[in-house]
Design a protein around this motif. Structure first.
Motif, PDB file in Angstrom:
ATOM      1  N   THR A  82      -2.095   4.377   5.455  1.00 42.18           N
ATOM      2  CA  THR A  82      -1.466   4.394   4.149  1.00 42.18           C
ATOM      3  C   THR A  82      -2.518   4.755   3.113  1.00 42.18           C
ATOM      4  O   THR A  82      -3.719   4.757   3.401  1.00 42.18           O
ATOM      5  CB  THR A  82      -0.873   3.020   3.786  1.00 42.18           C
ATOM      6  OG1 THR A  82      -1.948   2.088   3.604  1.00 42.18           O
ATOM      7  CG2 THR A  82       0.056   2.517   4.868  1.00 42.18           C
ATOM      8  N   SER A  83      -2.053   5.030   1.922  1.00 49.16           N
ATOM      9  CA  SER A  83      -2.987   5.207   0.821  1.00 49.16           C
ATOM     10  C   SER A  83      -3.772   3.917   0.634  1.00 49.16           C
ATOM     11  O   SER A  83      -3.256   2.824   0.856  1.00 49.16           O
ATOM     12  CB  SER A  83      -2.229   5.553  -0.461  1.00 49.16           C
ATOM     13  OG  SER A  83      -3.067   5.438  -1.578  1.00 49.16           O
ATOM     14  N   GLU A  91      -4.260  13.388   1.933  1.00 54.81           N
ATOM     15  CA  GLU A  91      -5.009  12.639   0.927  1.00 54.81           C
ATOM     16  C   GLU A  91      -6.003  11.711   1.610  1.00 54.81           C
ATOM     17  O   GLU A  91      -5.695  11.097   2.632  1.00 54.81           O
ATOM     18  CB  GLU A  91      -4.070  11.815   0.040  1.00 54.81           C
ATOM     19  CG  GLU A  91      -3.111  12.640  -0.803  1.00 54.81           C
ATOM     20  CD  GLU A  91      -3.802  13.465  -1.862  1.00 54.81           C
ATOM     21  OE1 GLU A  91      -4.932  13.088  -2.257  1.00 54.81           O
ATOM     22  OE2 GLU A  91      -3.228  14.475  -2.311  1.00 54.81           O
ATOM     23  N   VAL A 132      -7.915   6.862   3.050  1.00 53.88           N
ATOM     24  CA  VAL A 132      -6.709   6.166   3.477  1.00 53.88           C
ATOM     25  C   VAL A 132      -7.115   4.834   4.103  1.00 53.88           C
ATOM     26  O   VAL A 132      -8.287   4.598   4.400  1.00 53.88           O
ATOM     27  CB  VAL A 132      -5.886   6.989   4.494  1.00 53.88           C
ATOM     28  CG1 VAL A 132      -5.322   8.242   3.854  1.00 53.88           C
ATOM     29  CG2 VAL A 132      -6.718   7.335   5.723  1.00 53.88           C
ATOM     30  N   TYR A 191       0.854  -1.184   0.000  1.00 57.10           N
ATOM     31  CA  TYR A 191       0.000   0.000   0.000  1.00 57.10           C
ATOM     32  C   TYR A 191       0.889   1.233   0.000  1.00 57.10           C
ATOM     33  O   TYR A 191       2.104   1.141   0.180  1.00 57.10           O
ATOM     34  CB  TYR A 191      -0.916   0.000   1.222  1.00 57.10           C
ATOM     35  CG  TYR A 191      -2.052  -0.991   1.117  1.00 57.10           C
ATOM     36  CD1 TYR A 191      -3.195  -0.689   0.386  1.00 57.10           C
ATOM     37  CD2 TYR A 191      -1.970  -2.235   1.732  1.00 57.10           C
ATOM     38  CE1 TYR A 191      -4.239  -1.594   0.272  1.00 57.10           C
ATOM     39  CE2 TYR A 191      -3.010  -3.149   1.619  1.00 57.10           C
ATOM     40  CZ  TYR A 191      -4.143  -2.830   0.896  1.00 57.10           C
ATOM     41  OH  TYR A 191      -5.167  -3.732   0.768  1.00 57.10           O
ATOM     42  N   GLY A 192       0.274   2.422  -0.202  1.00 60.11           N
ATOM     43  CA  GLY A 192       1.034   3.665  -0.329  1.00 60.11           C
ATOM     44  C   GLY A 192       1.840   4.014   0.907  1.00 60.11           C
ATOM     45  O   GLY A 192       1.827   3.307   1.915  1.00 60.11           O
ATOM     46  N   ASP A 214      -4.656   2.878  -2.153  1.00 58.54           N
ATOM     47  CA  ASP A 214      -4.267   2.338  -3.449  1.00 58.54           C
ATOM     48  C   ASP A 214      -3.057   1.425  -3.307  1.00 58.54           C
ATOM     49  O   ASP A 214      -2.124   1.712  -2.540  1.00 58.54           O
ATOM     50  CB  ASP A 214      -3.922   3.467  -4.424  1.00 58.54           C
ATOM     51  CG  ASP A 214      -5.118   4.349  -4.726  1.00 58.54           C
ATOM     52  OD1 ASP A 214      -6.238   3.824  -4.721  1.00 58.54           O
ATOM     53  OD2 ASP A 214      -4.916   5.555  -4.960  1.00 58.54           O
TER      54      ASP A 214
END
Length: 476
Positions: A304-305, A280, A283, A75-76, A307
Protein backbone atom coordinates in the motif's frame (compact mmCIF):
# COMPACT_ATOMS: atom_id res chain seq x y z
CA UNK A 1 -103.12 45.98 82.51
CA UNK A 2 -101.24 47.62 79.60
CA UNK A 3 -97.80 46.38 78.35
CA UNK A 4 -94.59 48.05 79.44
CA UNK A 5 -93.14 50.81 77.29
CA UNK A 6 -89.69 50.30 75.60
CA UNK A 7 -89.81 46.49 75.61
CA UNK A 8 -90.84 44.82 72.34
CA UNK A 9 -93.53 42.40 72.77
CA UNK A 10 -93.18 38.74 72.09
CA UNK A 11 -95.05 38.92 68.86
CA UNK A 12 -92.77 41.49 67.30
CA UNK A 13 -89.74 39.39 68.10
CA UNK A 14 -91.22 36.38 66.42
CA UNK A 15 -91.96 38.35 63.26
CA UNK A 16 -88.40 39.66 63.04
CA UNK A 17 -87.01 36.15 63.36
CA UNK A 18 -89.14 34.88 60.53
CA UNK A 19 -88.06 37.74 58.24
CA UNK A 20 -84.39 37.10 59.02
CA UNK A 21 -84.69 33.41 58.24
CA UNK A 22 -86.33 34.10 54.90
CA UNK A 23 -83.60 36.56 54.00
CA UNK A 24 -80.88 34.07 54.91
CA UNK A 25 -82.46 31.38 52.80
CA UNK A 26 -82.69 33.75 49.85
CA UNK A 27 -79.07 34.83 50.09
CA UNK A 28 -77.90 31.19 50.35
CA UNK A 29 -79.91 30.21 47.33
CA UNK A 30 -78.51 33.07 45.34
CA UNK A 31 -74.97 32.13 46.31
CA UNK A 32 -75.46 28.47 45.52
CA UNK A 33 -77.06 29.25 42.19
CA UNK A 34 -74.26 31.55 41.22
CA UNK A 35 -71.66 28.88 41.95
CA UNK A 36 -73.34 25.95 40.26
CA UNK A 37 -72.81 25.18 36.47
CA UNK A 38 -74.71 23.09 34.02
CA UNK A 39 -72.84 20.15 32.40
CA UNK A 40 -72.53 22.14 29.15
CA UNK A 41 -71.08 25.12 30.97
CA UNK A 42 -68.64 22.88 32.83
CA UNK A 43 -67.45 21.26 29.57
CA UNK A 44 -67.07 24.64 27.94
CA UNK A 45 -64.96 25.88 30.83
CA UNK A 46 -62.57 22.92 30.50
CA UNK A 47 -62.05 23.30 26.69
CA UNK A 48 -58.42 24.38 25.80
CA UNK A 49 -58.04 27.79 24.26
CA UNK A 50 -57.77 28.03 20.50
CA UNK A 51 -54.24 27.16 19.29
CA UNK A 52 -52.17 29.97 17.86
CA UNK A 53 -49.07 29.78 15.60
CA UNK A 54 -45.75 28.60 17.07
CA UNK A 55 -43.18 31.31 16.48
CA UNK A 56 -39.43 31.72 16.87
CA UNK A 57 -37.49 34.96 16.96
CA UNK A 58 -35.36 36.00 14.00
CA UNK A 59 -31.67 36.13 15.03
CA UNK A 60 -28.61 37.83 13.57
CA UNK A 61 -25.47 35.67 13.79
CA UNK A 62 -22.58 34.17 11.84
CA UNK A 63 -23.30 30.75 10.33
CA UNK A 64 -20.76 28.00 9.78
CA UNK A 65 -21.88 24.93 7.84
CA UNK A 66 -20.08 21.64 8.47
CA UNK A 67 -20.26 18.03 7.32
CA UNK A 68 -19.61 15.61 10.17
CA UNK A 69 -19.04 11.88 9.79
CA UNK A 70 -17.04 8.98 11.21
CA UNK A 71 -13.94 7.71 9.40
CA UNK A 72 -11.30 5.00 9.65
CA UNK A 73 -7.54 5.52 9.42
CA UNK A 74 -6.03 3.34 6.70
CA UNK A 75 -3.04 3.14 4.42
CA UNK A 76 -3.39 3.86 0.69
CA UNK A 77 -4.92 1.59 -1.95
CA UNK A 78 -3.55 -1.99 -1.78
CA UNK A 79 -1.73 -3.40 -4.80
CA UNK A 80 -0.71 -7.01 -5.45
CA UNK A 81 2.92 -7.70 -6.32
CA UNK A 82 3.82 -10.65 -8.56
CA UNK A 83 7.03 -11.68 -10.30
CA UNK A 84 7.14 -11.47 -14.11
CA UNK A 85 9.54 -14.39 -14.57
CA UNK A 86 12.44 -16.38 -13.12
CA UNK A 87 15.43 -14.98 -11.25
CA UNK A 88 19.13 -15.85 -11.42
CA UNK A 89 21.71 -15.96 -14.20
CA UNK A 90 21.25 -18.32 -17.08
CA UNK A 91 22.83 -21.71 -16.47
CA UNK A 92 22.94 -21.42 -12.67
CA UNK A 93 20.87 -23.52 -10.25
CA UNK A 94 17.38 -22.09 -10.02
CA UNK A 95 17.50 -20.44 -13.42
CA UNK A 96 14.80 -20.79 -16.04
CA UNK A 97 14.52 -24.39 -17.19
CA UNK A 98 16.43 -25.74 -14.18
CA UNK A 99 15.39 -26.54 -10.60
CA UNK A 100 12.27 -24.99 -9.06
CA UNK A 101 12.98 -21.61 -7.49
CA UNK A 102 12.20 -21.22 -3.79
CA UNK A 103 11.60 -18.26 -1.51
CA UNK A 104 14.67 -17.87 0.70
CA UNK A 105 13.80 -14.56 2.40
CA UNK A 106 10.32 -13.11 2.87
CA UNK A 107 9.30 -9.45 2.75
CA UNK A 108 8.91 -7.84 6.17
CA UNK A 109 5.35 -6.77 6.97
CA UNK A 110 4.94 -3.02 7.61
CA UNK A 111 8.38 -2.42 6.06
CA UNK A 112 8.76 0.65 3.85
CA UNK A 113 10.12 -0.06 0.37
CA UNK A 114 12.02 2.75 -1.29
CA UNK A 115 13.10 2.90 -4.91
CA UNK A 116 16.01 0.61 -5.58
CA UNK A 117 15.35 -1.43 -2.41
CA UNK A 118 15.12 -5.21 -2.01
CA UNK A 119 11.67 -6.76 -1.55
CA UNK A 120 12.64 -10.42 -1.00
CA UNK A 121 15.06 -13.20 -2.02
CA UNK A 122 14.34 -16.05 -4.43
CA UNK A 123 16.93 -18.84 -4.41
CA UNK A 124 19.40 -16.37 -2.95
CA UNK A 125 18.81 -13.78 -5.66
CA UNK A 126 17.23 -10.35 -5.00
CA UNK A 127 13.84 -9.08 -6.10
CA UNK A 128 14.11 -5.27 -6.19
CA UNK A 129 11.62 -2.45 -6.74
CA UNK A 130 11.77 0.54 -9.07
CA UNK A 131 9.23 3.21 -9.95
CA UNK A 132 7.57 2.93 -13.34
CA UNK A 133 4.22 2.54 -15.08
CA UNK A 134 5.30 -0.21 -17.51
CA UNK A 135 5.32 -3.63 -15.78
CA UNK A 136 8.38 -5.83 -16.11
CA UNK A 137 7.55 -8.50 -18.68
CA UNK A 138 10.89 -9.70 -20.12
CA UNK A 139 14.58 -9.99 -19.38
CA UNK A 140 16.43 -6.78 -20.25
CA UNK A 141 19.99 -6.88 -21.52
CA UNK A 142 22.33 -5.83 -24.33
CA UNK A 143 20.36 -5.57 -27.54
CA UNK A 144 17.06 -4.79 -25.82
CA UNK A 145 15.27 -1.57 -26.68
CA UNK A 146 11.92 -0.01 -25.99
CA UNK A 147 9.85 1.88 -23.44
CA UNK A 148 10.71 -0.55 -20.64
CA UNK A 149 14.44 -0.02 -21.23
CA UNK A 150 13.96 3.76 -21.12
CA UNK A 151 12.02 3.34 -17.85
CA UNK A 152 14.90 1.29 -16.39
CA UNK A 153 17.42 3.94 -17.42
CA UNK A 154 15.35 6.71 -15.81
CA UNK A 155 15.08 4.73 -12.56
CA UNK A 156 18.83 4.00 -12.50
CA UNK A 157 19.55 7.69 -12.87
CA UNK A 158 17.13 8.58 -10.04
CA UNK A 159 18.78 6.18 -7.59
CA UNK A 160 22.27 7.45 -8.40
CA UNK A 161 23.58 5.06 -11.07
CA UNK A 162 23.77 7.04 -14.29
CA UNK A 163 23.46 4.79 -17.38
CA UNK A 164 25.07 7.46 -19.55
CA UNK A 165 21.87 8.40 -21.33
CA UNK A 166 18.15 7.71 -21.46
CA UNK A 167 17.90 6.39 -25.00
CA UNK A 168 15.69 3.33 -24.71
CA UNK A 169 18.59 1.17 -25.98
CA UNK A 170 20.33 -1.19 -23.55
CA UNK A 171 24.07 -0.70 -24.11
CA UNK A 172 27.28 -0.92 -22.12
CA UNK A 173 26.50 2.22 -20.10
CA UNK A 174 23.22 0.69 -18.90
CA UNK A 175 24.93 -2.62 -18.16
CA UNK A 176 27.60 -0.88 -16.07
CA UNK A 177 24.94 1.06 -14.12
CA UNK A 178 23.06 -2.19 -13.40
CA UNK A 179 26.28 -3.80 -12.12
CA UNK A 180 26.92 -0.88 -9.72
CA UNK A 181 23.32 -0.97 -8.48
CA UNK A 182 23.47 -4.69 -7.69
CA UNK A 183 26.84 -4.32 -6.00
CA UNK A 184 25.44 -1.58 -3.73
CA UNK A 185 22.91 -4.12 -2.42
CA UNK A 186 25.50 -6.88 -1.92
CA UNK A 187 24.70 -8.87 -5.06
CA UNK A 188 26.31 -9.60 -8.39
CA UNK A 189 24.34 -8.64 -11.49
CA UNK A 190 23.55 -11.37 -13.95
CA UNK A 191 26.70 -11.74 -16.04
CA UNK A 192 27.01 -14.36 -18.79
CA UNK A 193 26.74 -17.85 -17.30
CA UNK A 194 28.54 -21.06 -18.28
CA UNK A 195 25.93 -21.87 -20.91
CA UNK A 196 26.34 -18.43 -22.47
CA UNK A 197 30.12 -18.76 -22.44
CA UNK A 198 29.92 -22.19 -24.03
CA UNK A 199 27.58 -20.93 -26.74
CA UNK A 200 29.87 -17.99 -27.41
CA UNK A 201 32.83 -20.33 -27.74
CA UNK A 202 30.93 -22.54 -30.15
CA UNK A 203 29.89 -19.60 -32.31
CA UNK A 204 33.44 -18.23 -32.38
CA UNK A 205 34.71 -21.70 -33.33
CA UNK A 206 32.17 -21.87 -36.15
CA UNK A 207 33.44 -18.57 -37.52
CA UNK A 208 37.05 -19.81 -37.34
CA UNK A 209 36.19 -23.07 -39.10
CA UNK A 210 34.37 -21.22 -41.87
CA UNK A 211 37.31 -18.85 -42.31
CA UNK A 212 39.81 -21.75 -42.58
CA UNK A 213 37.63 -23.61 -45.06
CA UNK A 214 37.38 -20.53 -47.25
CA UNK A 215 41.14 -19.92 -47.05
CA UNK A 216 41.93 -23.51 -48.09
CA UNK A 217 39.63 -23.30 -51.06
CA UNK A 218 41.16 -20.02 -52.15
CA UNK A 219 44.73 -21.32 -51.75
CA UNK A 220 43.91 -24.50 -53.65
CA UNK A 221 42.32 -22.47 -56.39
CA UNK A 222 45.42 -20.25 -56.66
CA UNK A 223 47.91 -23.13 -56.93
CA UNK A 224 45.95 -24.79 -59.71
CA UNK A 225 45.83 -21.55 -61.67
CA UNK A 226 49.62 -21.22 -61.30
CA UNK A 227 50.20 -24.60 -63.01
CA UNK A 228 49.65 -25.76 -66.53
CA UNK A 229 46.05 -26.47 -65.75
CA UNK A 230 46.51 -30.07 -66.86
CA UNK A 231 45.53 -31.53 -63.44
CA UNK A 232 41.88 -31.17 -62.77
CA UNK A 233 41.66 -28.77 -65.65
CA UNK A 234 38.61 -28.32 -67.69
CA UNK A 235 35.40 -26.44 -67.44
CA UNK A 236 33.83 -29.01 -65.05
CA UNK A 237 36.54 -28.77 -62.43
CA UNK A 238 36.54 -24.96 -62.54
CA UNK A 239 32.78 -24.83 -62.04
CA UNK A 240 33.04 -27.16 -59.06
CA UNK A 241 35.71 -25.00 -57.44
CA UNK A 242 33.58 -21.91 -58.00
CA UNK A 243 30.58 -23.53 -56.31
CA UNK A 244 32.65 -24.66 -53.33
CA UNK A 245 34.17 -21.22 -52.94
CA UNK A 246 30.73 -19.56 -52.99
CA UNK A 247 29.37 -22.03 -50.41
CA UNK A 248 32.33 -21.38 -48.08
CA UNK A 249 31.83 -17.63 -48.30
CA UNK A 250 28.13 -18.00 -47.44
CA UNK A 251 28.96 -20.27 -44.50
CA UNK A 252 31.36 -17.66 -43.14
CA UNK A 253 28.70 -14.96 -43.50
CA UNK A 254 26.18 -17.10 -41.59
CA UNK A 255 28.68 -17.82 -38.81
CA UNK A 256 29.60 -14.15 -38.44
CA UNK A 257 25.93 -13.15 -38.35
CA UNK A 258 25.11 -15.69 -35.65
CA UNK A 259 28.09 -14.59 -33.56
CA UNK A 260 27.18 -10.91 -33.94
CA UNK A 261 23.55 -11.53 -32.93
CA UNK A 262 24.63 -13.45 -29.85
CA UNK A 263 27.12 -10.78 -28.82
CA UNK A 264 24.38 -8.14 -29.07
CA UNK A 265 22.67 -9.83 -26.11
CA UNK A 266 25.79 -11.00 -24.38
CA UNK A 267 26.55 -9.15 -21.18
CA UNK A 268 24.98 -8.00 -17.91
CA UNK A 269 21.23 -8.54 -17.88
CA UNK A 270 18.23 -7.84 -15.63
CA UNK A 271 16.12 -11.02 -15.34
CA UNK A 272 12.36 -10.55 -15.60
CA UNK A 273 11.81 -11.80 -12.04
CA UNK A 274 14.44 -9.65 -10.33
CA UNK A 275 12.76 -6.25 -10.76
CA UNK A 276 9.20 -5.15 -9.97
CA UNK A 277 8.05 -1.78 -11.33
CA UNK A 278 5.43 0.00 -9.17
CA UNK A 279 3.59 3.21 -10.14
CA UNK A 280 4.40 4.97 -6.84
CA UNK A 281 7.21 4.62 -4.32
CA UNK A 282 7.84 4.38 -1.45
CA UNK A 283 5.27 1.76 -0.50
CA UNK A 284 4.50 -0.23 2.63
CA UNK A 285 4.34 -4.03 2.76
CA UNK A 286 0.80 -4.68 3.95
CA UNK A 287 0.49 -8.45 3.60
CA UNK A 288 2.98 -11.21 2.76
CA UNK A 289 1.46 -13.91 0.56
CA UNK A 290 4.57 -15.96 -0.31
CA UNK A 291 5.75 -18.77 1.96
CA UNK A 292 9.32 -19.45 2.98
CA UNK A 293 10.78 -22.50 1.22
CA UNK A 294 8.00 -22.62 -1.35
CA UNK A 295 7.88 -21.58 -4.98
CA UNK A 296 6.58 -18.01 -5.57
CA UNK A 297 3.22 -18.88 -7.11
CA UNK A 298 0.99 -15.88 -7.83
CA UNK A 299 1.21 -12.62 -5.85
CA UNK A 300 4.07 -12.64 -3.36
CA UNK A 301 2.84 -9.64 -1.34
CA UNK A 302 0.36 -6.81 -1.13
CA UNK A 303 1.68 -3.28 -0.79
CA UNK A 304 0.00 0.00 0.00
CA UNK A 305 1.00 3.61 -0.07
CA UNK A 306 3.12 4.51 2.93
CA UNK A 307 0.88 7.54 3.49
CA UNK A 308 -2.06 7.33 5.88
CA UNK A 309 -5.54 8.28 4.71
CA UNK A 310 -8.95 8.44 6.35
CA UNK A 311 -11.83 6.78 4.55
CA UNK A 312 -15.40 7.77 5.32
CA UNK A 313 -18.87 7.71 3.79
CA UNK A 314 -21.35 10.62 3.70
CA UNK A 315 -24.88 10.95 2.30
CA UNK A 316 -25.08 12.31 -1.23
CA UNK A 317 -26.71 15.52 0.01
CA UNK A 318 -23.67 16.23 2.21
CA UNK A 319 -21.23 15.14 -0.50
CA UNK A 320 -22.74 17.79 -2.79
CA UNK A 321 -21.29 20.47 -0.50
CA UNK A 322 -17.79 18.99 -0.39
CA UNK A 323 -14.91 19.92 -2.67
CA UNK A 324 -11.48 18.37 -3.16
CA UNK A 325 -8.95 20.49 -1.29
CA UNK A 326 -11.22 21.42 1.63
CA UNK A 327 -9.68 21.25 5.08
CA UNK A 328 -10.91 18.53 7.43
CA UNK A 329 -10.48 18.34 11.18
CA UNK A 330 -9.92 14.85 12.59
CA UNK A 331 -10.53 14.06 16.24
CA UNK A 332 -9.41 10.80 17.86
CA UNK A 333 -11.22 8.94 20.61
CA UNK A 334 -8.80 10.36 23.19
CA UNK A 335 -9.33 13.94 22.02
CA UNK A 336 -6.22 14.47 19.85
CA UNK A 337 -6.81 16.59 16.73
CA UNK A 338 -5.17 16.45 13.29
CA UNK A 339 -5.71 18.68 10.26
CA UNK A 340 -6.22 16.89 6.95
CA UNK A 341 -7.40 17.54 3.37
CA UNK A 342 -10.29 16.12 1.34
CA UNK A 343 -8.52 14.38 -1.54
CA UNK A 344 -11.14 12.24 -3.25
CA UNK A 345 -14.93 12.15 -3.63
CA UNK A 346 -16.81 9.14 -4.94
CA UNK A 347 -14.97 7.59 -7.87
CA UNK A 348 -12.15 10.11 -7.59
CA UNK A 349 -13.65 12.78 -9.83
CA UNK A 350 -13.52 15.56 -7.25
CA UNK A 351 -15.33 18.85 -7.66
CA UNK A 352 -13.35 22.02 -8.05
CA UNK A 353 -13.80 24.85 -5.59
CA UNK A 354 -16.30 27.60 -6.35
CA UNK A 355 -16.94 30.99 -4.81
CA UNK A 356 -20.46 32.27 -4.32
CA UNK A 357 -21.51 35.70 -3.08
CA UNK A 358 -22.23 35.75 0.62
CA UNK A 359 -20.43 32.50 1.41
CA UNK A 360 -16.81 31.81 2.29
CA UNK A 361 -15.05 28.48 2.02
CA UNK A 362 -16.10 27.25 -1.44
CA UNK A 363 -19.64 25.92 -0.72
CA UNK A 364 -22.43 27.66 -2.59
CA UNK A 365 -25.55 28.98 -0.83
CA UNK A 366 -27.74 26.19 0.39
CA UNK A 367 -25.76 23.66 -1.61
CA UNK A 368 -27.04 20.84 0.54
CA UNK A 369 -30.67 21.63 -0.27
CA UNK A 370 -30.25 22.78 -3.85
CA UNK A 371 -28.50 19.68 -5.15
CA UNK A 372 -29.84 16.16 -5.07
CA UNK A 373 -26.53 14.46 -4.45
CA UNK A 374 -22.77 14.64 -4.50
CA UNK A 375 -20.14 13.15 -6.76
CA UNK A 376 -22.73 11.67 -9.08
CA UNK A 377 -24.95 10.21 -6.34
CA UNK A 378 -28.50 10.79 -5.25
CA UNK A 379 -29.39 12.80 -2.19
CA UNK A 380 -29.37 9.82 0.20
CA UNK A 381 -26.97 7.50 -1.63
CA UNK A 382 -23.75 7.07 0.38
CA UNK A 383 -20.68 8.62 -1.24
CA UNK A 384 -17.16 7.50 -0.26
CA UNK A 385 -14.75 10.25 0.79
CA UNK A 386 -10.97 9.95 1.11
CA UNK A 387 -8.98 12.37 3.27
CA UNK A 388 -5.18 12.64 3.26
CA UNK A 389 -3.00 13.52 6.23
CA UNK A 390 -0.02 15.77 5.34
CA UNK A 391 1.28 15.22 8.88
CA UNK A 392 -0.30 12.19 10.66
CA UNK A 393 0.99 13.34 14.05
CA UNK A 394 -0.80 11.32 16.76
CA UNK A 395 -2.40 9.12 14.06
CA UNK A 396 0.95 7.69 13.05
CA UNK A 397 0.94 3.92 13.61
CA UNK A 398 -2.84 4.14 14.20
CA UNK A 399 -4.07 2.20 11.17
CA UNK A 400 -7.60 0.95 11.85
CA UNK A 401 -8.41 3.67 14.39
CA UNK A 402 -11.79 5.43 14.25
CA UNK A 403 -11.87 9.24 14.08
CA UNK A 404 -14.51 11.95 13.95
CA UNK A 405 -14.30 13.93 10.70
CA UNK A 406 -15.49 17.53 10.53
CA UNK A 407 -15.30 19.47 7.27
CA UNK A 408 -16.20 23.16 7.21
CA UNK A 409 -18.05 23.61 3.93
CA UNK A 410 -19.09 27.26 4.21
CA UNK A 411 -19.13 30.35 6.43
CA UNK A 412 -21.34 33.41 6.12
CA UNK A 413 -19.55 36.71 5.63
CA UNK A 414 -20.28 38.26 8.96
CA UNK A 415 -23.51 38.19 10.99
CA UNK A 416 -26.65 37.50 8.93
CA UNK A 417 -30.36 37.15 9.62
CA UNK A 418 -31.18 33.52 10.42
CA UNK A 419 -34.40 31.58 10.93
CA UNK A 420 -35.09 27.88 11.57
CA UNK A 421 -35.22 25.81 8.38
CA UNK A 422 -38.84 24.90 9.24
CA UNK A 423 -39.81 28.56 8.86
CA UNK A 424 -38.92 28.70 5.16
CA UNK A 425 -41.63 27.73 2.70
CA UNK A 426 -41.35 27.64 -1.09
CA UNK A 427 -44.40 28.58 -3.14
CA UNK A 428 -45.37 27.15 -6.50
CA UNK A 429 -43.47 29.89 -8.34
CA UNK A 430 -40.25 28.92 -6.56
CA UNK A 431 -40.19 31.97 -4.31
CA UNK A 432 -39.01 31.28 -0.75
CA UNK A 433 -41.07 32.93 1.98
CA UNK A 434 -41.31 33.17 5.74
CA UNK A 435 -44.52 33.88 7.69
CA UNK A 436 -44.10 36.69 10.20
CA UNK A 437 -46.48 37.39 13.10
CA UNK A 438 -47.12 41.12 13.57
CA UNK A 439 -49.81 42.84 15.65
CA UNK A 440 -51.84 39.66 15.94
CA UNK A 441 -51.69 38.99 12.18
CA UNK A 442 -49.52 36.67 10.09
CA UNK A 443 -48.00 38.03 6.87
CA UNK A 444 -45.82 36.46 4.16
CA UNK A 445 -42.39 37.97 3.61
CA UNK A 446 -40.47 36.92 0.44
CA UNK A 447 -36.83 36.06 1.17
CA UNK A 448 -33.67 34.90 -0.59
CA UNK A 449 -32.24 31.81 1.09
CA UNK A 450 -28.51 31.60 1.77
CA UNK A 451 -26.26 29.30 3.77
CA UNK A 452 -27.85 26.63 5.96
CA UNK A 453 -26.26 25.04 9.02
CA UNK A 454 -27.36 23.19 12.14
CA UNK A 455 -31.06 23.58 11.38
CA UNK A 456 -30.78 27.31 10.65
CA UNK A 457 -30.81 29.08 7.32
CA UNK A 458 -29.65 32.51 6.24
CA UNK A 459 -32.43 34.72 4.82
CA UNK A 460 -32.42 38.10 3.16
CA UNK A 461 -35.82 39.85 2.77
CA UNK A 462 -36.84 40.82 -0.76
CA UNK A 463 -38.19 44.30 -0.28
CA UNK A 464 -40.35 43.68 2.80
CA UNK A 465 -38.75 44.47 6.14
CA UNK A 466 -37.49 41.69 8.37
CA UNK A 467 -35.55 42.31 11.56
CA UNK A 468 -34.36 40.64 14.72
CA UNK A 469 -37.48 41.81 16.56
CA UNK A 470 -39.74 39.77 14.25
CA UNK A 471 -41.03 36.31 15.07
CA UNK A 472 -41.45 33.77 12.27
CA UNK A 473 -43.99 30.95 12.22
CA UNK A 474 -42.53 27.44 12.42
CA UNK A 475 -45.75 25.51 13.13
CA UNK A 476 -49.18 25.52 14.77
Amino acid sequence: MSPRRGRPDRRTKRLAGIVGAVAAVGIGGWFAGSQMQSPADAAASRRPPEAGPVTVAVERQKLTATVITQGTVEYGEPQAVALAGPVGPSGSPGAEGDAVQLVTKLPAEDAELKEGGVLMHISGRPVMVLRGAVPMYRTLGPGSSGEDVEQLQQALRRIGFDPGGVTGDYRQGTAAAVERWYASKGFTAQSPGSADEQQLAELEAAVTTAQLALMELREGDGSSEGGNGSEGGGAGSQATRTLRLGAAEKELQRANKALSAFKDGYGTKVPAGEVVFLPELPVRVDEVKARLGQAPDGPVATVTSSDLVVKAVVPGMDAATLRVGMTAQLRTMDGAEVRAIVSRLGDGGGKKEEDTDGVEGGAGPNDGAAQSGGAGSGGVTPVPVEITLPDPGPLRQQSGASVKVTVEVGTSRGAVLTVPSAAVRTSADGQARVRVERDGHVIDVPVTVGLSAAGLVEVEPDGAALSEQDRVVVGK
